[in-house]
Design a protein around this motif. Structure first.
Motif, PDB file in Angstrom:
ATOM      1  N   GLN A 184       0.848  -1.190   0.000  1.00 39.83           N
ATOM      2  CA  GLN A 184       0.000   0.000   0.000  1.00 39.83           C
ATOM      3  C   GLN A 184       0.883   1.239   0.000  1.00 39.83           C
ATOM      4  O   GLN A 184       1.914   1.281   0.671  1.00 39.83           O
ATOM      5  CB  GLN A 184      -0.892  -0.002   1.249  1.00 39.83           C
ATOM      6  CG  GLN A 184      -1.862   1.153   1.357  1.00 39.83           C
ATOM      7  CD  GLN A 184      -2.671   1.090   2.647  1.00 39.83           C
ATOM      8  OE1 GLN A 184      -2.396   0.281   3.521  1.00 39.83           O
ATOM      9  NE2 GLN A 184      -3.677   1.945   2.751  1.00 39.83           N
ATOM     10  N   ASP A 200      -5.165   9.973  15.588  1.00 39.16           N
ATOM     11  CA  ASP A 200      -5.905   8.714  15.692  1.00 39.16           C
ATOM     12  C   ASP A 200      -5.300   7.842  16.788  1.00 39.16           C
ATOM     13  O   ASP A 200      -4.073   7.724  16.904  1.00 39.16           O
ATOM     14  CB  ASP A 200      -5.871   7.955  14.368  1.00 39.16           C
ATOM     15  CG  ASP A 200      -6.809   8.563  13.338  1.00 39.16           C
ATOM     16  OD1 ASP A 200      -7.704   9.330  13.743  1.00 39.16           O
ATOM     17  OD2 ASP A 200      -6.640   8.289  12.129  1.00 39.16           O
ATOM     18  N   LYS A 262     -13.536  12.025  16.547  1.00 42.26           N
ATOM     19  CA  LYS A 262     -12.131  11.910  16.883  1.00 42.26           C
ATOM     20  C   LYS A 262     -11.481  13.283  16.935  1.00 42.26           C
ATOM     21  O   LYS A 262     -11.863  14.181  16.164  1.00 42.26           O
ATOM     22  CB  LYS A 262     -11.403  11.039  15.846  1.00 42.26           C
ATOM     23  CG  LYS A 262     -11.874   9.593  15.846  1.00 42.26           C
ATOM     24  CD  LYS A 262     -11.074   8.750  14.848  1.00 42.26           C
ATOM     25  CE  LYS A 262     -11.553   7.298  14.869  1.00 42.26           C
ATOM     26  NZ  LYS A 262     -10.777   6.454  13.925  1.00 42.26           N
ATOM     27  N   SER A 316      -9.023  10.682   8.806  1.00 37.49           N
ATOM     28  CA  SER A 316      -8.243   9.874   7.870  1.00 37.49           C
ATOM     29  C   SER A 316      -9.151   9.292   6.797  1.00 37.49           C
ATOM     30  O   SER A 316     -10.239   8.773   7.082  1.00 37.49           O
ATOM     31  CB  SER A 316      -7.518   8.741   8.609  1.00 37.49           C
ATOM     32  OG  SER A 316      -6.629   9.255   9.575  1.00 37.49           O
ATOM     33  N   THR A 317      -8.709   9.408   5.546  1.00 38.48           N
ATOM     34  CA  THR A 317      -9.456   8.846   4.421  1.00 38.48           C
ATOM     35  C   THR A 317      -8.914   7.495   3.982  1.00 38.48           C
ATOM     36  O   THR A 317      -9.488   6.871   3.092  1.00 38.48           O
ATOM     37  CB  THR A 317      -9.398   9.807   3.229  1.00 38.48           C
ATOM     38  OG1 THR A 317      -8.027  10.030   2.862  1.00 38.48           O
ATOM     39  CG2 THR A 317     -10.032  11.141   3.587  1.00 38.48           C
ATOM     40  N   VAL A 318      -7.829   7.069   4.572  1.00 38.28           N
ATOM     41  CA  VAL A 318      -7.239   5.775   4.256  1.00 38.28           C
ATOM     42  C   VAL A 318      -7.163   4.970   5.528  1.00 38.28           C
ATOM     43  O   VAL A 318      -7.034   5.506   6.630  1.00 38.28           O
ATOM     44  CB  VAL A 318      -5.836   5.927   3.628  1.00 38.28           C
ATOM     45  CG1 VAL A 318      -5.923   6.548   2.258  1.00 38.28           C
ATOM     46  CG2 VAL A 318      -4.927   6.740   4.526  1.00 38.28           C
ATOM     47  N   ARG A 319      -7.237   3.672   5.351  1.00 37.63           N
ATOM     48  CA  ARG A 319      -7.186   2.760   6.494  1.00 37.63           C
ATOM     49  C   ARG A 319      -5.872   2.028   6.493  1.00 37.63           C
ATOM     50  O   ARG A 319      -5.421   1.535   5.461  1.00 37.63           O
ATOM     51  CB  ARG A 319      -8.356   1.768   6.430  1.00 37.63           C
ATOM     52  CG  ARG A 319      -8.361   0.748   7.571  1.00 37.63           C
ATOM     53  CD  ARG A 319      -9.544  -0.205   7.446  1.00 37.63           C
ATOM     54  NE  ARG A 319      -9.508  -1.236   8.473  1.00 37.63           N
ATOM     55  CZ  ARG A 319      -8.823  -2.378   8.349  1.00 37.63           C
ATOM     56  NH1 ARG A 319      -8.147  -2.617   7.230  1.00 37.63           N
ATOM     57  NH2 ARG A 319      -8.839  -3.267   9.325  1.00 37.63           N
ATOM     58  N   PHE A 320      -5.274   1.994   7.645  1.00 41.12           N
ATOM     59  CA  PHE A 320      -3.999   1.300   7.767  1.00 41.12           C
ATOM     60  C   PHE A 320      -4.236  -0.201   7.803  1.00 41.12           C
ATOM     61  O   PHE A 320      -5.011  -0.704   8.628  1.00 41.12           O
ATOM     62  CB  PHE A 320      -3.273   1.752   9.041  1.00 41.12           C
ATOM     63  CG  PHE A 320      -1.895   1.178   9.172  1.00 41.12           C
ATOM     64  CD1 PHE A 320      -0.807   1.833   8.618  1.00 41.12           C
ATOM     65  CD2 PHE A 320      -1.678  -0.004   9.843  1.00 41.12           C
ATOM     66  CE1 PHE A 320       0.466   1.315   8.738  1.00 41.12           C
ATOM     67  CE2 PHE A 320      -0.416  -0.523   9.968  1.00 41.12           C
ATOM     68  CZ  PHE A 320       0.660   0.130   9.415  1.00 41.12           C
ATOM     69  N   ASP A 321      -3.593  -0.923   6.883  1.00 43.19           N
ATOM     70  CA  ASP A 321      -3.716  -2.378   6.829  1.00 43.19           C
ATOM     71  C   ASP A 321      -2.445  -2.990   7.399  1.00 43.19           C
ATOM     72  O   ASP A 321      -1.415  -3.066   6.715  1.00 43.19           O
ATOM     73  CB  ASP A 321      -3.931  -2.831   5.379  1.00 43.19           C
ATOM     74  CG  ASP A 321      -4.195  -4.330   5.286  1.00 43.19           C
ATOM     75  OD1 ASP A 321      -4.333  -4.976   6.349  1.00 43.19           O
ATOM     76  OD2 ASP A 321      -4.235  -4.859   4.162  1.00 43.19           O
ATOM     77  N   TRP A 353       1.098   8.392  12.931  1.00 41.20           N
ATOM     78  CA  TRP A 353      -0.038   7.590  12.455  1.00 41.20           C
ATOM     79  C   TRP A 353       0.365   6.135  12.262  1.00 41.20           C
ATOM     80  O   TRP A 353      -0.414   5.219  12.493  1.00 41.20           O
ATOM     81  CB  TRP A 353      -0.529   8.202  11.139  1.00 41.20           C
ATOM     82  CG  TRP A 353      -1.767   7.574  10.580  1.00 41.20           C
ATOM     83  CD1 TRP A 353      -3.052   7.776  10.990  1.00 41.20           C
ATOM     84  CD2 TRP A 353      -1.834   6.644   9.503  1.00 41.20           C
ATOM     85  NE1 TRP A 353      -3.914   7.039  10.227  1.00 41.20           N
ATOM     86  CE2 TRP A 353      -3.189   6.320   9.299  1.00 41.20           C
ATOM     87  CE3 TRP A 353      -0.886   6.046   8.681  1.00 41.20           C
ATOM     88  CZ2 TRP A 353      -3.620   5.439   8.324  1.00 41.20           C
ATOM     89  CZ3 TRP A 353      -1.315   5.161   7.702  1.00 41.20           C
ATOM     90  CH2 TRP A 353      -2.659   4.868   7.528  1.00 41.20           C
ATOM     91  N   SER A 356       0.584   3.112  15.193  1.00 41.92           N
ATOM     92  CA  SER A 356      -0.508   2.227  15.600  1.00 41.92           C
ATOM     93  C   SER A 356      -0.216   0.781  15.270  1.00 41.92           C
ATOM     94  O   SER A 356      -0.633  -0.129  15.987  1.00 41.92           O
ATOM     95  CB  SER A 356      -1.810   2.666  14.927  1.00 41.92           C
ATOM     96  OG  SER A 356      -1.671   2.592  13.506  1.00 41.92           O
TER      97      SER A 356
END
Length: 500
Positions: A184, A200, A262, A316-321, A353, A356
């Motif tokens: 990603q 976050d 948030k 956040s517009t993206v998700r951490f994978d 960020w 996490s």
């Protein structure tokens, strides 16, 4: 008649019926003739002048010392002596290293041993004496292949089951690598849709209670806010400014929790810019805290309305994978004007960020690569965050890699004795692996001083060719030629625009 002729003319033949007296006389004459012939055939050595210095006369003849003391004839016998290979290497300095073992990622060829060279910081930890941490320093001038080595290590680490994070990609070179690995890439910059909220909260580990985790999250948020403010202000915060950040953060978090949202950086900047809100939260400091927080409010305003607007002031517009094999933060849209402040701010937010995933004890072993780290050496706030990550590398199960051009980049963090210089030198000390590619002649003295290179190693560094580097692993040295797969060579080509 010559002496040789007289010796051969002696009566050597004795008749059978000769008296004993005559036979004995004939034998004596024969022996005398042999001695005379022997002396006649020897070249007479030049005699020393009687007037020569007696101190310069030879003590023994040219044939050596006579007698048993000459140590000839196999009579000299010494007792056997046993020694370790470390001691023997001093007596026989041309012995090649045995390598780090076969366990690990294939790097290339050990030039001196002419054998395969493998490396894995996680496999070496606890097995190699003196290997105290998995952190790596990689330095080399432009065009010697250090970027190719960093990317090759990342690709091969994924094949070994490790995950790779690149929190700062200032040139966008890691995007294609992440795509090829199925990873990603998050591109941040003006006009791009990517948004990251650095406030976050990371996912709570199962082994930590909710109250303890809330305290840990608050500490991380305060550290982030302090780092951002110090980067913009280019100074340390004053005591009242720390108090203002504490109060603003608690006020925003409480409001966001009640509203089910948030906290955002914009909310923090709004509270800091409202003196009445800060003064209402204090007693004896009423009327003074709002004035003390003015510089903080203006510092954070750059993230809301300045050149970084639209990137870190929204959810956040993206998700951490965390299961992705590679994650890179593309910051190539920033820092192109010569001012690295925006790049450092973005890198600080992205690092917070990304923590996490790093803080998850079940996340497995990971690599964190700071490419072009020389650009952030002048910013103490980011060095403090990096130092914290370097110190916790063993507990977090991560191998940090710092990529720079010259060893003198570490000295640009500040003057001798300053906080920045101490942090930069601390990062170097906490790297058990140092990989040095060729350095320019004017940098050899600095490299030798900073890394403690020997004279032979310093000379070797000055003559290294492309792809060949000096690996210093826990005090052991190797000259290794990095070998690339043809597909890797295509992906890692940074000279594409220089081709015809």
């Amino acid at each position: 008649m010559s002496s040789r002729t007289r010796a051969t003319a002696s009566p050597l033949f004795v008749p059978h019926r000769t008296s004993r007296r005559n036979a004995r006389a004939a034998r004596d004459e024969f022996a005398a003739a042999r001695i005379q012939a022997k002396h006649a055939s020897r070249t007479e050595a030049p005699r020393t002048s009687p007037s020569g210095d007696p101190e310069l006369r030879p003590v023994f003849p040219a044939s050596g010392r006579p007698g048993p003391a000459s140590a000839r004839g196999g009579r000299l016998k010494l007792p056997a002596h046993r020694m370790t290979t470390a001691t023997a290497s001093g007596a026989y300095p041309f012995l090649a290293e045995g390598g780090l073992g076969a366990q690990g990622m294939y790097i290339g060829q050990d030039v001196h041993a002419e054998a395969a060279f493998t490396y894995d910081p996680f496999a070496l930890y606890g097995r190699l004496e003196g290997f105290t941490n998995p952190n790596i320093l990689l330095a080399g001038i432009i065009g010697m292949g250090k970027s190719a080595l960093a990317k090759s290590l990342a690709v091969r680490a994924v094949a070994f089951g490790y995950r790779v994070y690149v929190p700062c990609d200032p040139k966008g070179e890691w995007t294609i690598v992440a795509q090829e690995l199925g990873g990603q890439t998050i591109a941040l910059g003006p006009g791009l849709p990517g948004r990251l909220n650095p406030l976050d909260a990371p996912a709570r580990p199962y082994s930590i209670s909710e109250q303890d985790w809330a305290t840990e999250v608050r500490k991380r948020r305060l550290l982030l806010l302090g780092s951002l403010a110090k980067t913009v202000l280019r100074r340390d915060l004053l005591p009242m400014e720390h108090t203002a950040l504490d109060i603003a953060l608690d006020h925003v978090v409480a409001y966001a929790t009640a509203a089910g949202t948030k906290p955002l950086l914009g909310d923090i900047a709004y509270v800091l810019g409202s003196p009445e809100r800060l003064d209402a939260a204090t007693g004896d400091l009423s009327g003074r805290l709002g004035h003390a927080a003015e510089d903080l409010a203006h510092a954070l305003r750059r993230l809301i309305h300045g050149d970084l607007a639209g990137m870190f002031d929204a959810p956040s517009t993206v998700r951490f994978d965390p299961s992705a094999p590679m994650l890179s933060i593309d910051l190539s849209r920033l820092g192109g004007t010569g001012d690295d402040t925006g790049l450092v701010l973005a890198m600080t937010c992205a690092s917070a960020w990304m923590e996490s995933a790093l803080s998850d004890p079940t996340g497995g072993r990971r690599w964190v690569i700071y490419d072009e780290a020389w650009r952030v050496m002048r910013h103490v706030a980011l060095l403090e965050r990096m130092q914290s990550q370097w110190k916790l590398s063993r507990g977090l199960g991560i191998a940090n890699m710092m990529v720079i051009h010259r060893l003198s980049d570490l000295l640009t963090a500040g003057d001798a004795g300053s906080r920045g210089r101490a942090l930069a030198e601390g990062l170097l000390t906490d790297c058990s692996t140092r990989i040095i590619y060729r350095q320019e002649a004017d940098q050899l003295a600095t490299a030798a001083s900073v890394l403690g290179l020997t004279g032979v190693e310093t000379q070797a560094v000055s003559a290294l060719t492309k792809g060949r580097g000096l690996w210093k692993v826990a005090g052991r040295s190797f000259i290794t030629q990095h070998l690339l797969h043809p597909r890797e060579r295509e992906l890692f080509d940074t000279d594409l625009r220089m081709a015809a």
